[in-house]
Design a protein around this motif. Structure first.
Motif, PDB file in Angstrom:
ATOM      1  N   VAL A 176       0.841  -1.153   0.131  1.00  0.00           N
ATOM      2  CA  VAL A 176       0.059   0.100  -0.142  1.00  0.00           C
ATOM      3  C   VAL A 176       0.931   1.456  -0.067  1.00  0.00           C
ATOM      4  O   VAL A 176       0.524   2.118  -0.861  1.00  0.00           O
ATOM      5  CB  VAL A 176      -0.908  -0.129   0.979  1.00  0.00           C
ATOM      6  N   GLN A 177       1.943   1.139   0.845  1.00  0.00           N
ATOM      7  CA  GLN A 177       2.749   2.351   0.760  1.00  0.00           C
ATOM      8  C   GLN A 177       3.751   2.687  -0.554  1.00  0.00           C
ATOM      9  O   GLN A 177       3.700   3.588  -0.973  1.00  0.00           O
ATOM     10  CB  GLN A 177       3.986   2.269   1.711  1.00  0.00           C
ATOM     11  N   ILE A 178       4.124   1.592  -1.204  1.00  0.00           N
ATOM     12  CA  ILE A 178       4.344   1.620  -2.432  1.00  0.00           C
ATOM     13  C   ILE A 178       3.667   1.972  -3.691  1.00  0.00           C
ATOM     14  O   ILE A 178       3.952   3.039  -4.281  1.00  0.00           O
ATOM     15  CB  ILE A 178       5.010   0.055  -2.879  1.00  0.00           C
ATOM     16  N   ALA A 179       2.207   1.591  -3.437  1.00  0.00           N
ATOM     17  CA  ALA A 179       1.432   2.122  -4.447  1.00  0.00           C
ATOM     18  C   ALA A 179       1.170   3.708  -4.276  1.00  0.00           C
ATOM     19  O   ALA A 179       1.018   4.423  -5.145  1.00  0.00           O
ATOM     20  CB  ALA A 179       0.018   1.456  -4.352  1.00  0.00           C
ATOM     21  N   ASN A 180       1.014   3.827  -2.957  1.00  0.00           N
ATOM     22  CA  ASN A 180       0.828   5.569  -2.680  1.00  0.00           C
ATOM     23  C   ASN A 180       1.990   6.521  -2.996  1.00  0.00           C
ATOM     24  O   ASN A 180       1.938   7.414  -3.839  1.00  0.00           O
ATOM     25  CB  ASN A 180       0.930   5.903  -1.161  1.00  0.00           C
TER      26      ASN A 180
ATOM     27  N   GLU B 251       1.919   6.657  -6.829  1.00  0.00           N
ATOM     28  CA  GLU B 251       0.696   7.619  -7.265  1.00  0.00           C
ATOM     29  C   GLU B 251       1.330   9.005  -7.207  1.00  0.00           C
ATOM     30  O   GLU B 251       1.025   9.891  -7.686  1.00  0.00           O
ATOM     31  CB  GLU B 251      -0.363   7.425  -6.368  1.00  0.00           C
ATOM     32  N   ASP B 252       2.341   9.181  -6.228  1.00  0.00           N
ATOM     33  CA  ASP B 252       2.999  10.387  -5.777  1.00  0.00           C
ATOM     34  C   ASP B 252       3.865  10.675  -7.013  1.00  0.00           C
ATOM     35  O   ASP B 252       4.543  11.947  -6.938  1.00  0.00           O
ATOM     36  CB  ASP B 252       3.566  10.660  -4.647  1.00  0.00           C
TER      37      ASP B 252
ATOM     38  N   LEU C 117       6.778   8.921  -7.711  1.00  0.00           N
ATOM     39  CA  LEU C 117       8.079   8.362  -7.678  1.00  0.00           C
ATOM     40  C   LEU C 117       8.260   7.073  -8.396  1.00  0.00           C
ATOM     41  O   LEU C 117       7.319   6.303  -8.733  1.00  0.00           O
ATOM     42  CB  LEU C 117       8.335   8.014  -6.266  1.00  0.00           C
ATOM     43  N   GLN C 118       9.570   6.828  -8.809  1.00  0.00           N
ATOM     44  CA  GLN C 118      10.111   5.820  -9.421  1.00  0.00           C
ATOM     45  C   GLN C 118      10.420   4.514  -8.484  1.00  0.00           C
ATOM     46  O   GLN C 118      10.698   4.887  -7.293  1.00  0.00           O
ATOM     47  CB  GLN C 118      11.284   5.982 -10.384  1.00  0.00           C
ATOM     48  N   THR C 119      10.160   3.561  -8.950  1.00  0.00           N
ATOM     49  CA  THR C 119      10.699   2.363  -8.139  1.00  0.00           C
ATOM     50  C   THR C 119      12.049   2.398  -7.483  1.00  0.00           C
ATOM     51  O   THR C 119      12.458   1.986  -6.331  1.00  0.00           O
ATOM     52  CB  THR C 119      10.436   0.955  -8.856  1.00  0.00           C
ATOM     53  N   SER C 120      12.948   2.768  -8.447  1.00  0.00           N
ATOM     54  CA  SER C 120      14.455   2.846  -7.854  1.00  0.00           C
ATOM     55  C   SER C 120      14.370   4.095  -6.655  1.00  0.00           C
ATOM     56  O   SER C 120      15.099   3.895  -5.880  1.00  0.00           O
ATOM     57  CB  SER C 120      15.354   3.351  -9.051  1.00  0.00           C
ATOM     58  N   GLU C 121      13.663   5.086  -6.892  1.00  0.00           N
ATOM     59  CA  GLU C 121      13.526   6.205  -5.874  1.00  0.00           C
ATOM     60  C   GLU C 121      13.180   5.531  -4.610  1.00  0.00           C
ATOM     61  O   GLU C 121      13.619   5.871  -3.427  1.00  0.00           O
ATOM     62  CB  GLU C 121      12.636   7.361  -6.301  1.00  0.00           C
TER      63      GLU C 121
END
Length: 102
Positions: free
Chosen positions: A55-59, A62-63, A65-69
Motif C-alpha cells: 500500500v505504501q509503495i502504491a501511494n 501515485e505520488d 516516484l519511480q521504483t528505484s527512488e
C-alpha cells in the motif's frame, strides 16, 4: 514471530486487500520492493506487513516516484534504523558498564 510477519496470504487475496493487480504486485517483486516467500509449488505467500508495504509503495507510485527512488528511500530508512539500534545498544552497554576514571 509476529502474526504480521507470517507469510500466509496468497497473491489473489493481497490483490483484493490492496486494490493492486496481481501484475502490479509481481512487478514490485521484480523490482525488489517486496519479497514474498515461495511454496515448493512456486505459490507466492505474503505477510500482513507485506500488504502494508505494498500500500505504501502504491501511494509512492501515485505520488510520481519511480521504483528505484522508492528502493533508495527504503535502503536509507534501513540504514537509519540500524544506526539507531547500534546507538541504543551502545547507550545500554555504557549504562550497564560505566567507564571508570583511572
Amino acid at each position: 514471530m509476529s502474526y504480521k510477519d507470517r507469510k500466509v496470504i496468497t497473491i489473489g487475496i493481497v490483490s483484493e486487500l490492496t486494490g493492486l493487480s496481481e501484475r502490479q504486485i509481481r512487478y514490485y517483486e521484480e523490482r525488489k520492493l517486496i519479497r514474498p516467500e515461495r511454496t515448493p509449488g512456486g505459490t507466492r505467500k505474503f505477510s500482513f506487513a507485506d500488504v502494508e508495504k505494498l500500500v505504501q509503495i502504491a501511494n509512492h507510485m501515485e505520488d510520481g516516484l519511480q521504483t528505484s527512488e522508492i528502493r533508495r528511500m527504503e535502503q536509507k530508512a534501513l540504514r537509519k534504523d540500524k544506526e539507531l539500534r547500534e546507538r541504543m545498544l551502545r547507550g545500554q552497554l555504557n549504562a550497564a558498564f560505566p567507564q571508570r576514571n583511572k
